[in-house]
Design a protein around this motif. Structure first.
Motif, PDB file in Angstrom:
ATOM      1  N   MET A  17       0.830  -1.209   0.000  1.00 15.30           N
ATOM      2  CA  MET A  17       0.000   0.000   0.000  1.00 15.30           C
ATOM      3  C   MET A  17       0.862   1.256   0.000  1.00 15.30           C
TER       4      MET A  17
ATOM      5  N   SER B  66       2.011   1.874  -3.484  1.00 19.72           N
ATOM      6  CA  SER B  66       0.945   2.154  -4.444  1.00 19.72           C
ATOM      7  C   SER B  66       0.498   3.606  -4.334  1.00 19.72           C
ATOM      8  N   ALA B  67      -0.532   3.928  -5.097  1.00 21.37           N
ATOM      9  CA  ALA B  67      -1.046   5.304  -5.098  1.00 21.37           C
ATOM     10  C   ALA B  67      -2.188   5.496  -4.113  1.00 21.37           C
ATOM     11  N   ILE B  68      -2.381   4.548  -3.195  1.00 22.47           N
ATOM     12  CA  ILE B  68      -3.522   4.619  -2.289  1.00 22.47           C
ATOM     13  C   ILE B  68      -3.474   5.876  -1.424  1.00 22.47           C
ATOM     14  N   ALA B  69      -2.320   6.128  -0.778  1.00 19.06           N
ATOM     15  CA  ALA B  69      -2.223   7.285   0.124  1.00 19.06           C
ATOM     16  C   ALA B  69      -2.400   8.607  -0.620  1.00 19.06           C
TER      17      ALA B  69
ATOM     18  N   GLU C 294      -3.798   9.201  -3.513  1.00 17.02           N
ATOM     19  CA  GLU C 294      -5.137   9.293  -4.097  1.00 17.02           C
ATOM     20  C   GLU C 294      -6.174   9.590  -3.025  1.00 17.02           C
ATOM     21  N   THR C 295      -6.002   9.013  -1.843  1.00 16.03           N
ATOM     22  CA  THR C 295      -6.929   9.279  -0.741  1.00 16.03           C
ATOM     23  C   THR C 295      -6.857  10.736  -0.315  1.00 16.03           C
TER      24      THR C 295
ATOM     25  N   SER D  92       5.842   7.728  -2.616  1.00 17.81           N
ATOM     26  CA  SER D  92       5.315   6.923  -3.721  1.00 17.81           C
ATOM     27  C   SER D  92       4.938   7.798  -4.907  1.00 17.81           C
ATOM     28  N   ASN D  93       4.417   8.984  -4.637  1.00 20.08           N
ATOM     29  CA  ASN D  93       4.070   9.896  -5.723  1.00 20.08           C
ATOM     30  C   ASN D  93       5.323  10.486  -6.362  1.00 20.08           C
TER      31      ASN D  93
END
Length: 282
Positions: A185, A188-191, A193-194, A225-226
């Protein structure tokens, strides 16, 4: 700490029987490359399909395109597996039980994550460039050497930041599924994007909190991550300008942002890991 680091490097690079974890991970990556290029050749023996994908704007853009989704997961999973094995094999309990001994161990693991990042980045870059030479990859322009070095350093630092953040989960929980899922996670782009979604919702439904929305939008530009995706997507040219209002205002703009941001995350995550190591029994 240096002796611990030497021991870890020996463990992951044992040549006899290729039992070192590094060879196993690199072997898996080679298998993925072979499967990918083999599939192209199977459907197009002439090689025209491969050649249609072999023109890149620069070497850094090619490496970013080929390795962008691979290196962060490779490094984070590698570090997580290595550190979890210490608890499973009882290696941690063999250390001096004094607090200074424990903190030296955790500090070495942070440094180890950085060393692994550099080794993996260099190894996969060399493999990719070698395969590129075999299949005739071409570049529209060549990177400026200093810009390429700055891009490589920034890329490694952001991946290192992700690995150190993953170590927080390892040492805070010591639970295998949580450590791996959390590591995935983080990569990934989860953080981001949230946070972007939260910023958009605030702008749409709570205009009185626009200051909070702006802070969240700016924070998105500073998440490792970004930043990793940003660097790998554009290569060295991506650092020509900063990302976000604060990044654009910094002296050196994108280069400064891409190096300072992961340094801050590494420092904060390291402090938390050492705090966990100070409090928890090993």
């Amino acid at each position: 700490m240096l002796n611990l680091l030497k021991a870890d490097l020996y463990r992951i690079t044992r040549v006899h029987g290729l039992r070192g974890a590094l060879w196993q991970y690199l072997g898996f990556c080679l298998a993925v490359y072979a499967l990918l290029f083999g599939s192209f050749l199977m459907f197009d023996p002439s090689g025209d399909m491969i050649r249609s994908f072999t023109v890149f704007s620069s070497p850094s853009a090619m490496l970013g395109s080929m390795l962008g989704s691979l290196i962060p997961l490779f490094v984070c999973f590698f570090v997580v597996e290595h550190c979890l094995a210490d608890f499973k094999e009882g290696f941690v309990r063999s250390l001096v039980p004094a607090r200074t001994g424990r903190l030296s161990y955790f500090a070495e693991r942070i440094v180890f994550a950085g060393v692994v990042t550099v080794i993996v980045f260099a190894s996969l870059s060399l493999i990719t460039l070698a395969l590129g030479a075999v299949f005739g990859m071409r570049f529209e322009t060549m990177d400026d050497p200093l810009a390429f070095i700055a891009w490589a350093v920034a890329s490694c630092m952001n991946v290192w930041a992700l690995a150190v953040l993953s170590l927080i989960l390892v040492y805070a929980t010591r639970i295998v599924p949580i450590s791996y899922i959390g590591s995935f996670m983080l990569c990934s782009a989860i953080a981001p994007e949230t946070l972007s979604l939260a910023s958009g919702l605030i702008q749409a439904y709570a205009p009185g909190l626009m200051g909070v929305a702006d802070v969240l939008s700016e924070l998105v530009c500073w998440i490792p991550s970004n930043l990793t995706n940003w660097l790998f997507a554009g290569g060295a040219s991506s650092m020509a300008a900063g990302w976000g209002a604060l990044g654009a205002a910094l002296p050196g703009a994108g280069i400064t942002q891409a190096i300072v941001a992961p340094a801050l995350w590494i420092a904060a995550a390291s402090a938390l890991i050492l705090a966990i190591g100070r409090k928890r029994d090993i």
